[in-house]
Design an enzyme around this catalytic site. Structure first.
Site, PDB file in Angstrom:
ATOM      1  N   TYR A   1      -4.092  15.717  -9.976  1.00 33.51           N
ATOM      2  CA  TYR A   1      -3.084  14.660  -9.892  1.00 33.51           C
ATOM      3  C   TYR A   1      -3.590  13.379 -10.558  1.00 33.51           C
ATOM      4  O   TYR A   1      -2.875  12.739 -11.330  1.00 33.51           O
ATOM      5  CB  TYR A   1      -2.734  14.411  -8.426  1.00 33.51           C
ATOM      6  CG  TYR A   1      -1.826  13.232  -8.196  1.00 33.51           C
ATOM      7  CD1 TYR A   1      -0.479  13.295  -8.546  1.00 33.51           C
ATOM      8  CD2 TYR A   1      -2.302  12.038  -7.641  1.00 33.51           C
ATOM      9  CE1 TYR A   1       0.361  12.209  -8.340  1.00 33.51           C
ATOM     10  CE2 TYR A   1      -1.478  10.960  -7.431  1.00 33.51           C
ATOM     11  CZ  TYR A   1      -0.148  11.052  -7.782  1.00 33.51           C
ATOM     12  OH  TYR A   1       0.676   9.970  -7.591  1.00 33.51           O
TER      13      TYR A   1
ATOM     14  N   TRP B   1      -1.596  10.132   0.806  1.00 36.54           N
ATOM     15  CA  TRP B   1      -0.860  10.712  -0.309  1.00 36.54           C
ATOM     16  C   TRP B   1      -1.207  12.191  -0.475  1.00 36.54           C
ATOM     17  O   TRP B   1      -0.374  13.002  -0.882  1.00 36.54           O
ATOM     18  CB  TRP B   1      -1.133   9.947  -1.597  1.00 36.54           C
ATOM     19  CG  TRP B   1      -0.384  10.524  -2.759  1.00 36.54           C
ATOM     20  CD1 TRP B   1      -0.884  11.156  -3.845  1.00 36.54           C
ATOM     21  CD2 TRP B   1       1.046  10.534  -2.930  1.00 36.54           C
ATOM     22  NE1 TRP B   1       0.125  11.572  -4.682  1.00 36.54           N
ATOM     23  CE2 TRP B   1       1.323  11.198  -4.143  1.00 36.54           C
ATOM     24  CE3 TRP B   1       2.118  10.057  -2.168  1.00 36.54           C
ATOM     25  CZ2 TRP B   1       2.619  11.392  -4.620  1.00 36.54           C
ATOM     26  CZ3 TRP B   1       3.411  10.252  -2.642  1.00 36.54           C
ATOM     27  CH2 TRP B   1       3.648  10.917  -3.852  1.00 36.54           C
TER      28      TRP B   1
ATOM     29  N   GLU C   1       7.112   8.596  -2.067  1.00 34.05           N
ATOM     30  CA  GLU C   1       6.349   7.421  -1.650  1.00 34.05           C
ATOM     31  C   GLU C   1       6.859   6.931  -0.299  1.00 34.05           C
ATOM     32  O   GLU C   1       6.085   6.460   0.543  1.00 34.05           O
ATOM     33  CB  GLU C   1       6.437   6.309  -2.695  1.00 34.05           C
ATOM     34  CG  GLU C   1       5.760   6.598  -4.033  1.00 34.05           C
ATOM     35  CD  GLU C   1       4.243   6.606  -3.970  1.00 34.05           C
ATOM     36  OE1 GLU C   1       3.675   6.342  -2.889  1.00 34.05           O
ATOM     37  OE2 GLU C   1       3.623   6.900  -5.006  1.00 34.05           O
TER      38      GLU C   1
END
Length: 210
Positions: A44, A74, A66
């Site tokens: 990522y 995350w 988000e």
């Protein structure tokens, strides 16, 4: 430059290996230390985080994810992203906007995603707000990008802000348009992940300028 050449050019110099804000992986490449050793997080970081994103569907997905991330890591969201995509029709805005209270109740039973009623309802509301926009979502989001000319990469993670004037302004604008879970901190995280700002630390192979 070939992929092999790019990898070779990213090998961390010796002086980089002692910096706490960088992590040199088994491949010899220096990355922002928040990546850790998780392979998917590393991918990522290398392929997505900080890469300019202007696709409306992809930006809509990022806004929603988000929002789901608020209060969580995350990494938690990233590992569940395939399940989120399945649950929300690939984040195709028209399909998400057509979801009903029955879909909300159904998704609250889906253990593969984050079962939070407010965040699920916000995703549907955000889709409807996106459809009501007078301009493309990407155009709206990028209109709040700070100037990049002359901007140097942060030297340490502590230099990276959680909120900026631009993320505050974007948050206010989106809220006025009916978006939810789009607070200033969440919107700065969006700016980072969608490449409106480049917060790769100096010495990271992805940093724009060393």
């Amino acid at each position: 430059m070939t992929e092999t050449d790019e990898t070779a050019s990213a090998i961390a110099p010796a002086e980089t290996r002692s910096r706490p804000d960088l992590l040199v992986g088994d491949d010899g490449v220096a990355r922002c230390s928040w990546v850790g050793t998780d392979a998917e997080y590393q991918r990522y970081h290398d392929e997505e985080w900080g890469t300019p994103l202007r696709d409306d569907r992809a930006l809509f997905e990022k806004i929603c994810l988000e929002g789901f991330q608020a209060g969580l890591s995350w990494r938690t969201i990233l590992l569940r992203r395939p399940a989120f995509r399945e649950a929300f029709h690939g984040f195709e805005v028209e399909h998400v906007a057509a979801m009903t209270s029955h879909d909300v109740d159904r998704l609250l039973q889906n253990a593969a995603i984050i079962r939070h009623r407010g965040k699920i309802e916000a995703t549907i509301a955000n889709a409807r707000a996106t459809l009501a926009l007078a301009q493309p979502l990407s155009e709206l989001i990028w209109s709040f990008a700070p100037p990049s000319q002359g901007r140097r990469p942060p030297h340490t993670l502590s230099e990276i802000p959680a909120v900026t004037a631009e993320s505050n302004a974007l948050s206010r604008r989106l809220r006025a348009l009916g978006f939810r879970f789009v607070g200033p901190t969440t919107m700065y995280a969006l700016m980072q992940s969608a490449g409106l700002v480049d917060d790769h630390v100096a010495g990271c192979w992805r940093a724009a300028d060393d």
